[in-house]
Design a protein around this motif. Sequence first.
Motif, PDB file in Angstrom:
ATOM      1  N   GLY A  52      -4.581  -1.756 -12.943  1.00 26.99           N
ATOM      2  CA  GLY A  52      -4.594  -3.068 -13.567  1.00 26.99           C
ATOM      3  C   GLY A  52      -4.082  -4.194 -12.691  1.00 26.99           C
ATOM      4  O   GLY A  52      -3.448  -5.106 -13.182  1.00 26.99           O
ATOM      5  N   GLY A  53      -4.335  -4.151 -11.400  1.00 25.34           N
ATOM      6  CA  GLY A  53      -3.904  -5.224 -10.533  1.00 25.34           C
ATOM      7  C   GLY A  53      -2.487  -5.056 -10.008  1.00 25.34           C
ATOM      8  O   GLY A  53      -2.075  -5.758  -9.125  1.00 25.34           O
ATOM      9  N   GLY A  54      -1.722  -4.103 -10.558  1.00 18.84           N
ATOM     10  CA  GLY A  54      -0.382  -3.820 -10.052  1.00 18.84           C
ATOM     11  C   GLY A  54      -0.484  -2.787  -8.949  1.00 18.84           C
ATOM     12  O   GLY A  54      -1.531  -2.597  -8.339  1.00 18.84           O
ATOM     13  N   HIS A  55       0.598  -2.100  -8.704  1.00 22.09           N
ATOM     14  CA  HIS A  55       0.611  -1.068  -7.677  1.00 22.09           C
ATOM     15  C   HIS A  55      -0.014   0.221  -8.194  1.00 22.09           C
ATOM     16  O   HIS A  55      -0.115   0.434  -9.401  1.00 22.09           O
ATOM     17  N   VAL A  56      -0.419   1.073  -7.269  1.00 20.97           N
ATOM     18  CA  VAL A  56      -1.049   2.342  -7.621  1.00 20.97           C
ATOM     19  C   VAL A  56       0.013   3.241  -8.261  1.00 20.97           C
ATOM     20  O   VAL A  56       1.097   3.417  -7.697  1.00 20.97           O
ATOM     21  N   ALA A 108      -7.823   2.256  -6.701  1.00 20.01           N
ATOM     22  CA  ALA A 108      -6.598   2.632  -5.990  1.00 20.01           C
ATOM     23  C   ALA A 108      -6.813   2.570  -4.482  1.00 20.01           C
ATOM     24  O   ALA A 108      -5.971   2.041  -3.746  1.00 20.01           O
ATOM     25  N   LEU A 109      -7.944   3.098  -4.015  1.00 19.12           N
ATOM     26  CA  LEU A 109      -8.227   3.078  -2.578  1.00 19.12           C
ATOM     27  C   LEU A 109      -8.401   1.649  -2.072  1.00 19.12           C
ATOM     28  O   LEU A 109      -7.932   1.318  -0.980  1.00 19.12           O
ATOM     29  N   ALA A 110      -9.028   0.793  -2.866  1.00 16.97           N
ATOM     30  CA  ALA A 110      -9.173  -0.615  -2.473  1.00 16.97           C
ATOM     31  C   ALA A 110      -7.795  -1.279  -2.395  1.00 16.97           C
ATOM     32  O   ALA A 110      -7.507  -2.030  -1.461  1.00 16.97           O
ATOM     33  N   HIS A 111      -6.954  -0.999  -3.373  1.00 14.13           N
ATOM     34  CA  HIS A 111      -5.606  -1.577  -3.381  1.00 14.13           C
ATOM     35  C   HIS A 111      -4.824  -1.124  -2.156  1.00 14.13           C
ATOM     36  O   HIS A 111      -4.117  -1.919  -1.535  1.00 14.13           O
ATOM     37  N   SER A 125      -5.841  -0.518   0.726  1.00 18.28           N
ATOM     38  CA  SER A 125      -6.262  -1.216   1.946  1.00 18.28           C
ATOM     39  C   SER A 125      -5.556  -2.562   2.103  1.00 18.28           C
ATOM     40  O   SER A 125      -5.508  -3.110   3.195  1.00 18.28           O
ATOM     41  N   GLU A 126      -4.971  -3.074   1.003  1.00 20.78           N
ATOM     42  CA  GLU A 126      -4.333  -4.391   1.039  1.00 20.78           C
ATOM     43  C   GLU A 126      -2.828  -4.380   0.793  1.00 20.78           C
ATOM     44  O   GLU A 126      -2.173  -5.386   1.006  1.00 20.78           O
ATOM     45  N   CYS A 127      -2.269  -3.260   0.334  1.00 16.88           N
ATOM     46  CA  CYS A 127      -0.864  -3.246  -0.097  1.00 16.88           C
ATOM     47  C   CYS A 127      -0.006  -2.337   0.796  1.00 16.88           C
ATOM     48  O   CYS A 127      -0.109  -1.111   0.726  1.00 16.88           O
ATOM     49  N   ALA A 128       0.846  -2.946   1.589  1.00 14.21           N
ATOM     50  CA  ALA A 128       1.712  -2.186   2.491  1.00 14.21           C
ATOM     51  C   ALA A 128       2.673  -1.288   1.716  1.00 14.21           C
ATOM     52  O   ALA A 128       2.948  -0.158   2.131  1.00 14.21           O
ATOM     53  N   ARG A 129       3.181  -1.771   0.594  1.00 13.78           N
ATOM     54  CA  ARG A 129       4.127  -0.982  -0.206  1.00 13.78           C
ATOM     55  C   ARG A 129       3.491   0.330  -0.681  1.00 13.78           C
ATOM     56  O   ARG A 129       4.101   1.392  -0.565  1.00 13.78           O
ATOM     57  N   CYS A 130       2.274   0.247  -1.178  1.00 11.69           N
ATOM     58  CA  CYS A 130       1.592   1.461  -1.646  1.00 11.69           C
ATOM     59  C   CYS A 130       1.194   2.362  -0.472  1.00 11.69           C
ATOM     60  O   CYS A 130       1.254   3.584  -0.583  1.00 11.69           O
ATOM     61  N   ARG A 131       0.806   1.759   0.650  1.00 15.98           N
ATOM     62  CA  ARG A 131       0.480   2.572   1.836  1.00 15.98           C
ATOM     63  C   ARG A 131       1.706   3.337   2.325  1.00 15.98           C
ATOM     64  O   ARG A 131       1.611   4.497   2.722  1.00 15.98           O
ATOM     65  N   GLU A 132       2.876   2.690   2.292  1.00 17.57           N
ATOM     66  CA  GLU A 132       4.114   3.362   2.706  1.00 17.57           C
ATOM     67  C   GLU A 132       4.448   4.504   1.759  1.00 17.57           C
ATOM     68  O   GLU A 132       4.854   5.589   2.198  1.00 17.57           O
TER      69      GLU A 132
END
Length: 114
Positions: free
Chosen positions: A5-9, A33-36, A38-45
């Motif tokens: 919903g636009g928040g974090h995964v 989730a995969l699109a998010h 690509s743009e969110c460092a917090r979720c990638r970490e």
Amino acid sequence: MGDHGGGHVPPDDLASIALDEERAARDGAQAAALAHLSECARCREALAALRRVVAAARAASPGDRLVRPPPRVWQAIVDAERARASAPALAPEEDAAGPDDRTPAGGGSGTPGA
């Protein structure tokens, strides 16, 4: 898999991706989730940390010796849980967007007379 919903995964979705990223890429429910990611460092970490856990678990063998963590590790877990339990709960919209990213109640500008 939940819509974030636009928040974090959500953590469950991150864990699913860490366990089987190829399946996640084929799963249409994971597209957001995969699109998010690509743009969110917090979720990638967070995903990178889960990938390290998955890699360590997959590298373990039945003959590996388990090591008991020192008492300070358990104390840190207890302290973190106590702090989390005593922290005020955020409203869902604060958790997803943060208090500065929301429109004031009623949709106004938040400025009297505006």
